[in-house]
Design a protein around this motif. Structure first.
Motif, PDB file in Angstrom:
ATOM      1  N   ALA A 137       8.706 -50.896 -58.940  1.00 32.07           N
ATOM      2  CA  ALA A 137       9.743 -50.129 -58.263  1.00 32.07           C
ATOM      3  C   ALA A 137       9.374 -48.655 -58.260  1.00 32.07           C
ATOM      4  O   ALA A 137       9.217 -48.041 -59.318  1.00 32.07           O
ATOM      5  CB  ALA A 137      11.082 -50.321 -58.972  1.00 32.07           C
ATOM      6  N   PRO A 138       9.213 -48.062 -57.089  1.00 29.30           N
ATOM      7  CA  PRO A 138       8.846 -46.648 -57.024  1.00 29.30           C
ATOM      8  C   PRO A 138       9.977 -45.740 -57.495  1.00 29.30           C
ATOM      9  O   PRO A 138      11.147 -46.054 -57.297  1.00 29.30           O
ATOM     10  CB  PRO A 138       8.559 -46.435 -55.541  1.00 29.30           C
ATOM     11  CG  PRO A 138       9.407 -47.450 -54.856  1.00 29.30           C
ATOM     12  CD  PRO A 138       9.418 -48.640 -55.753  1.00 29.30           C
ATOM     13  N   LEU A 139       9.616 -44.629 -58.114  1.00 32.23           N
ATOM     14  CA  LEU A 139      10.604 -43.693 -58.638  1.00 32.23           C
ATOM     15  C   LEU A 139      10.867 -42.527 -57.682  1.00 32.23           C
ATOM     16  O   LEU A 139      11.695 -41.684 -57.981  1.00 32.23           O
ATOM     17  CB  LEU A 139      10.153 -43.152 -59.996  1.00 32.23           C
ATOM     18  CG  LEU A 139      10.115 -44.178 -61.127  1.00 32.23           C
ATOM     19  CD1 LEU A 139       9.643 -43.536 -62.421  1.00 32.23           C
ATOM     20  CD2 LEU A 139      11.480 -44.819 -61.322  1.00 32.23           C
ATOM     21  N   ARG A 140      10.152 -42.476 -56.588  1.00 29.26           N
ATOM     22  CA  ARG A 140      10.365 -41.407 -55.631  1.00 29.26           C
ATOM     23  C   ARG A 140      10.244 -41.990 -54.228  1.00 29.26           C
ATOM     24  O   ARG A 140       9.788 -43.122 -54.062  1.00 29.26           O
ATOM     25  CB  ARG A 140       9.335 -40.285 -55.835  1.00 29.26           C
ATOM     26  CG  ARG A 140       7.905 -40.766 -55.781  1.00 29.26           C
ATOM     27  CD  ARG A 140       6.921 -39.622 -55.952  1.00 29.26           C
ATOM     28  NE  ARG A 140       6.842 -38.791 -54.775  1.00 29.26           N
ATOM     29  CZ  ARG A 140       6.065 -39.034 -53.733  1.00 29.26           C
ATOM     30  NH1 ARG A 140       5.312 -40.116 -53.720  1.00 29.26           N
ATOM     31  NH2 ARG A 140       6.032 -38.204 -52.714  1.00 29.26           N
ATOM     32  N   SER A 141      10.652 -41.226 -53.257  1.00 28.37           N
ATOM     33  CA  SER A 141      10.524 -41.690 -51.881  1.00 28.37           C
ATOM     34  C   SER A 141       9.051 -41.742 -51.499  1.00 28.37           C
ATOM     35  O   SER A 141       8.215 -41.063 -52.088  1.00 28.37           O
ATOM     36  CB  SER A 141      11.289 -40.764 -50.933  1.00 28.37           C
ATOM     37  OG  SER A 141      10.831 -39.435 -51.068  1.00 28.37           O
ATOM     38  N   TRP A 142       8.732 -42.537 -50.525  1.00 29.28           N
ATOM     39  CA  TRP A 142       7.347 -42.690 -50.095  1.00 29.28           C
ATOM     40  C   TRP A 142       6.878 -41.469 -49.331  1.00 29.28           C
ATOM     41  O   TRP A 142       7.622 -40.895 -48.545  1.00 29.28           O
ATOM     42  CB  TRP A 142       7.199 -43.927 -49.220  1.00 29.28           C
ATOM     43  CG  TRP A 142       7.493 -45.193 -49.933  1.00 29.28           C
ATOM     44  CD1 TRP A 142       8.615 -45.963 -49.819  1.00 29.28           C
ATOM     45  CD2 TRP A 142       6.668 -45.837 -50.919  1.00 29.28           C
ATOM     46  NE1 TRP A 142       8.533 -47.045 -50.658  1.00 29.28           N
ATOM     47  CE2 TRP A 142       7.341 -47.003 -51.345  1.00 29.28           C
ATOM     48  CE3 TRP A 142       5.415 -45.562 -51.479  1.00 29.28           C
ATOM     49  CZ2 TRP A 142       6.817 -47.884 -52.298  1.00 29.28           C
ATOM     50  CZ3 TRP A 142       4.886 -46.430 -52.427  1.00 29.28           C
ATOM     51  CH2 TRP A 142       5.583 -47.576 -52.827  1.00 29.28           C
ATOM     52  N   GLY A 143       5.613 -41.088 -49.573  1.00 28.72           N
ATOM     53  CA  GLY A 143       5.002 -40.006 -48.827  1.00 28.72           C
ATOM     54  C   GLY A 143       4.439 -40.513 -47.521  1.00 28.72           C
ATOM     55  O   GLY A 143       4.774 -41.610 -47.065  1.00 28.72           O
TER      56      GLY A 143
END
Length: 121
Positions: free
Chosen positions: A106-112
């Motif tokens: 689960a990513p902790l930031r929005s996608w670049g």
């Protein structure tokens, strides 16, 4: 906050190599792990590889084991994805993200914006 920026993509022939970079900035001391993901046209984003930021642990998707190597340079706050023996199926936009643990997906930031990798046959 942690910011991550991907770079290093390009066009390569099948069997070739590329090295992607993921440069971290901001509160990098809060990074536990960094993961690489990819999304091919018309497909879901999928996990590729992850590394524990403090060192001592990596894991890989079965599809890239033995061909891709994830590493990090703490002094440069940068994670790398060395991709060898590339196949046309590896064509995708590659993203990196901050993970809570090495096992997390689960990513902790929005996608670049990611970096495009295209492998020609």
């Amino acid at each position: 906050q942690v910011q991550l920026v991907e770079s290093g993509g390009g066009l390569v022939q099948a069997g070739g190599s590329l090295r992607l970079s993921c440069a971290a900035s901001g509160r990098t001391f809060r990074i536990d792990a960094v993961g690489w993901f990819r999304q091919a046209p018309g497909k879901e984003r999928e996990f590729v590889a992850a590394i524990r930021w403090s060192g001592g642990g990596t894991n890989y998707a079965d599809s890239v084991k033995g061909r891709f190597t994830i590493s990090r340079d703490s002094a440069k706050n940068t994670a790398y994805l060395q991709m060898d023996s590339l196949k046309p199926d590896d064509t995708a936009v590659y993203y990196c993200n901050h993970l809570e643990t090495l096992a997390s997906r689960a990513p902790l930031r929005s996608w670049g914006q990611g970096t495009q990798v295209t492998v020609s046959s």
